[in-house]
Design an enzyme around this catalytic site. Structure first.
Site, PDB file in Angstrom:
ATOM      1  N   THR A 148      31.632 -17.400 -24.817  1.00 30.06           N
ATOM      2  CA  THR A 148      31.227 -16.128 -25.524  1.00 30.06           C
ATOM      3  C   THR A 148      29.728 -16.354 -25.717  1.00 30.06           C
ATOM      4  OG1 THR A 148      31.493 -16.963 -27.426  1.00 30.06           O
ATOM      5  CG2 THR A 148      33.270 -16.125 -27.101  1.00 30.06           C
ATOM      6  N   ASP A 149      29.168 -15.018 -25.855  1.00 30.48           N
ATOM      7  CA  ASP A 149      27.582 -15.184 -26.759  1.00 30.48           C
ATOM      8  C   ASP A 149      27.557 -15.713 -27.519  1.00 30.48           C
ATOM      9  OD1 ASP A 149      28.441 -12.784 -28.544  1.00 30.48           O
ATOM     10  OD2 ASP A 149      27.344 -11.520 -27.064  1.00 30.48           O
ATOM     11  N   ALA A 150      26.748 -15.356 -28.652  1.00 31.09           N
ATOM     12  CA  ALA A 150      26.468 -15.506 -29.931  1.00 31.09           C
ATOM     13  C   ALA A 150      26.801 -15.487 -31.047  1.00 31.09           C
ATOM     14  CB  ALA A 150      24.886 -15.454 -30.466  1.00 31.09           C
TER      15      ALA A 150
END
Length: 133
Positions: free
Chosen positions: A14-16
């Site tokens: 995932t991203d942030a």
């Protein structure tokens, strides 16, 4: 009938914001295709060692429909779409329960493992894949 492989979304996917990075959908689909071949009785390292062939992605058409998120349990499906002598295409979907998150058509070329030139698929493999549909 489609082959289905379960995938769990980890932080690294995932991203942030906890949303799966778009390229990771392709990684999930790649894993499912490997397991699909394995379920048909074909290990990719054995195909390379004994038949001298590997599969390479030639084309991907993908639609991202809804985001996958951290800790989701997904199902990735694989179904043969078309098969030729030296290539095949599969339809793939990423699902979270009944919700379709992405759908793709992936075209794979069968190539010589050394020269990376297109070659005919081994007959037993082509036969197994076309009979399984």
């Amino acid at each position: 009938m489609a082959f289905v492989w379960p995938v769990r979304v980890y932080w690294e996917d995932t991203d942030a914001g906890g949303v799966v990075y778009y390229a990771n959908y392709l990684r999930f689909m790649e894993r499912a295709r490997s397991e699909w071949l394995r379920a048909q009785g074909f290990e990719q390292d054995v195909l390379r060692a004994e038949a001298g062939v590997v599969f390479v992605v030639r084309r991907v058409e993908i639609d991202y429909l809804s985001p996958a998120r951290f800790n989701d349990q997904l199902d990735v499906s694989v179904a043969l779409h078309e098969a030729g002598r030296a290539s095949l295409s599969v339809r793939q979907e990423l699902l979270r329960g009944p919700t379709r998150l992405a759908e793709a058509v992936v075209t794979l070329a069968c190539v010589d493992a050394v020269r990376f030139k297109a070659v005919k698929m081994p007959a037993p493999l082509l036969q197994a894949l076309t009979q399984a549909t």
